[in-house]
Design an enzyme around this catalytic site. Structure first.
Site, mmCIF file in Angstrom:
data_model
loop_
_atom_site.group_PDB
_atom_site.id
_atom_site.type_symbol
_atom_site.label_atom_id
_atom_site.label_comp_id
_atom_site.label_asym_id
_atom_site.label_seq_id
_atom_site.Cartn_x
_atom_site.Cartn_y
_atom_site.Cartn_z
ATOM 1 N N GLY A 48 -18.505 45.434 -25.701
ATOM 2 C CA GLY A 48 -19.130 44.453 -26.520
ATOM 3 C C GLY A 48 -19.696 43.438 -25.636
ATOM 4 C CG HIS A 132 -13.258 39.684 -26.313
ATOM 5 N ND1 HIS A 132 -12.482 39.934 -25.608
ATOM 6 C CD2 HIS A 132 -14.577 39.453 -25.904
ATOM 7 C CE1 HIS A 132 -13.018 39.672 -24.403
ATOM 8 N NE2 HIS A 132 -14.215 39.496 -24.443
HETATM 9 NI NI NI Z 1 -15.737 39.218 -23.014
#
Ligand code: NI
Length: 148
Positions: A48, A132
């Site tokens: 990510g 996150h």
């Molecule tokens: Ni991060």
């Protein structure tokens, strides 16, 4: 596509702590940003990346897990349930990890690159990655939520 420099907390914490702005118009520049972010994430072996991590203060996120590749513009968590506790790391804090408690299941609503509203529900790693990366858009790092 181009690989971008990933900001490191050691040297760029001031930027990483900023709140990113909503995307008001999905221009070719946003498409290029998404493409470059995907290449950068894959080149760093990450699952990510948020735009702020490449120094762009826009609410744009890419995530890649076994479920697939996701591109989120102006994402919001609209549903969450359960709890998972596990190790988490971040491309802006290389070589580090900590245990973070996250929801087990998360639903995100966002725009895709065509400006269409999408909803994605993820469990386990995908739920963790969505939490996150969305935190990054508000200047929050996983270490803020790590178990002591
Ligand atoms: Ni991060």
């Amino acid at each position: 596509m181009a690989k971008l420099k990933i900001l490191n907390r050691q040297t760029d914490e001031e930027t990483l702590r900023k709140v990113s702005r909503e995307v008001t118009e999905i221009t070719p520049r946003i498409h290029t940003l998404l493409d470059d972010m995907i290449e950068t994430m894959r080149g760093a072996d990450g699952c990510g990346l948020a735009a702020v991590q490449v120094g762009v203060l826009r609410r744009v996120v890419v995530i890649e897990t076994p479920e697939g590749l996701f591109e989120f513009i102006n994402p919001k968590i609209i549903k969450k349930s359960g709890v998972q506790v596990g190790h988490e790391g971040c491309l802006s804090l290389p070589g580090e990890s900590a245990v973070v408690k996250r929801p087990a299941c998360v639903t995100v609503r966002a725009l895709n690159r065509d400006g269409e509203e999408i909803e994605v529900t993820g469990f386990d790693l995908l739920a963790r990655a969505m939490c996150h990366e969305l935190d990054h858009l508000d200047g929050i790092l996983y270490i803020d939520k790590a178990e002591k």
